[in-house]
Design an enzyme around this catalytic site. Structure first.
Site, PDB file in Angstrom:
ATOM      1  CE  LYS A   1       2.917 -29.009  77.723  1.00  0.00           C
ATOM      2  NZ  LYS A   1       3.442 -27.828  78.531  1.00  0.00           N
TER       3      LYS A   1
ATOM      4  CG  ASP B   1       8.511 -24.931  77.648  1.00  0.00           C
ATOM      5  OD1 ASP B   1       7.299 -24.561  76.856  1.00  0.00           O
ATOM      6  OD2 ASP B   1       8.397 -25.134  78.826  1.00  0.00           O
TER       7      ASP B   1
ATOM      8  CD  GLN C   1       3.168 -27.713  82.175  1.00  0.00           C
ATOM      9  OE1 GLN C   1       3.526 -28.010  81.358  1.00  0.00           O
ATOM     10  NE2 GLN C   1       2.063 -26.777  82.119  1.00  0.00           N
TER      11      GLN C   1
HETATM   12  N1  GUN Z   1       2.527 -23.811  81.609  1.00  0.00           N
HETATM   13  C1  GUN Z   1       1.290 -23.375  80.901  1.00  0.00           C
HETATM   14  N2  GUN Z   1       1.794 -23.475  79.585  1.00  0.00           N
HETATM   15  C2  GUN Z   1       3.125 -23.901  79.505  1.00  0.00           C
HETATM   16  C3  GUN Z   1       4.233 -23.905  78.588  1.00  0.00           C
HETATM   17  O1  GUN Z   1       3.726 -23.899  77.554  1.00  0.00           O
HETATM   18  N3  GUN Z   1       5.346 -24.402  78.943  1.00  0.00           N
HETATM   19  C4  GUN Z   1       5.434 -24.510  80.427  1.00  0.00           C
HETATM   20  N4  GUN Z   1       6.867 -25.104  80.466  1.00  0.00           N
HETATM   21  N5  GUN Z   1       4.675 -24.452  81.207  1.00  0.00           N
HETATM   22  C5  GUN Z   1       3.502 -24.149  80.888  1.00  0.00           C
END
Ligand code: GUN
Length: 302
Positions: free
Chosen positions: A54, A121, A98
């Site tokens: 990311k 998100d 996350q």
């Molecule tokens: N953990 C796995 N996929 C995601 C996601 O799309 N966003 C977040 N914040 N955590 C994750």
């Protein structure tokens, strides 16, 4: 017949190019770039690799990016204070915590603490509500469903009046994509059915689908005879079914399999997404898009 492959890896490149160009234009005109912070608690290997990608992608498209890593024993109170700090930071337009979080932290409390106008998100209840209302209310559609819709549009698949069947009812994929496909607007206006583990005659529903979106987390669940000839099949499943040694790196890597029996399905479907390289790359791409849009909302450009 052999289906047209909808490759997330290619669509990702197209969209990231568009974002990079727009970031440069906004920087030139307004002297601002989108700012994204990722907050990672602990060192879960999968989470570390997602967050690293990311941040790398944010850097590539010209964002201001912060990778804020915290120890696994951080208290809930301290984590909430960190979120508060970024909520108040004018250079940050997107905050991502996350998941999963360690057990001693209430993830709902944490996600609800993020300013809904920085919740790239799209997990905050305010953004879930905005998605449900639809139209101009929507600020941050959740990234995986947004990626699915974008793939369908860019592949040129007609959604207007199409029968869409969604397999799975999760908060992250099944529910939001069902809502998005039934709304008025681009890449939507479809007639949607949601099926799940308690649905009777799962196969009969799938057979009616012009667009079949499968997010069940069950490897090979959808059999070729469940697919209507010519249908568009979107496979969201990323199931680890074993390990192999990579020919490129010599390292151990996971063998991934989707929720659809790909080899047989591609002979029947009109369009299909591969696993890996299908829906997967779209999630981070749409996170970048949401972060860019967050700055655009702030500047009154949207
Ligand atoms: N953990 C796995 N996929 C995601 C996601 O799309 N966003 C977040 N914040 N955590 C994750």
């Amino acid at each position: 017949m052999s289906a047209k492959l909808i490759k997330g890896t290619e669509i990702r490149e197209e969209i990231l190019e568009e974002i990079t160009k727009e970031v440069a234009e906004i920087k030139e005109k307004h002297g601002k770039v989108p700012g994204l912070v990722t907050i990672l608690v602990g060192e879960n290997p999968a989470s570390v690799s997602y967050v690293t990608l990311k941040i790398k992608t944010a850097h590539r498209v010209g964002f201001h990016e912060i990778q804020d890593n915290q120890p696994p024993d951080i208290s809930e109170e301290d984590l909430l204070a960190i979120i508060d700090k970024y909520n108040k930071d004018d250079d940050i337009h997107g905050i991502l915590v996350q998941l999963p979080l360690p057990k001693h932290i209430d993830d709902k409390k944490v996600l609800n603490a993020i300013d809904p106008d920085k919740d790239v998100d799209g997990f905050h209840p305010v953004n879930v509500g905005r998605l449900m209302i639809g139209g101009s209310e929507v600020k941050f559609p959740p990234c995986t469903p947004a990626g699915i819709q974008e793939m369908i549009v860019r592949a040129g698949v007609e959604t207007e009046g199409a029968e869409v069947v969604v397999v799975g009812r999760s908060n992250i994929v099944g529910k939001p994509i069902a809502v998005m496909m039934m709304q008025k607007g681009r890449g939507a206006n479809s007639t949607v059915t949601v099926v799940h583990t308690r649905t009777k005659n799962l196969d009969e529903h799938c057979k009616r689908a012009d667009i079949l979106i499968v997010a069940a987390g069950v490897p090979g669940l959808v059999k070729p005879e469940w697919i209507k000839p010519g249908a568009c099949v979107i496979d969201v499943g990323v199931n680890r079914v074993g390990e192999k040694i990579s020919e490129k790196t010599g390292k151990k890597v996971a063998i991934l399999r989707g929720d659809v029996d790909f080899e047989a399905a591609k002979e029947i479907a009109g369009y299909i997404t591969p696993v890996p390289g299908g829906v997967g790359p779209m999630t981070i791409t749409m996170l970048m898009k949401n972060t860019l849009n967050s700055l655009k909302f702030k500047l009154g450009l949207m």
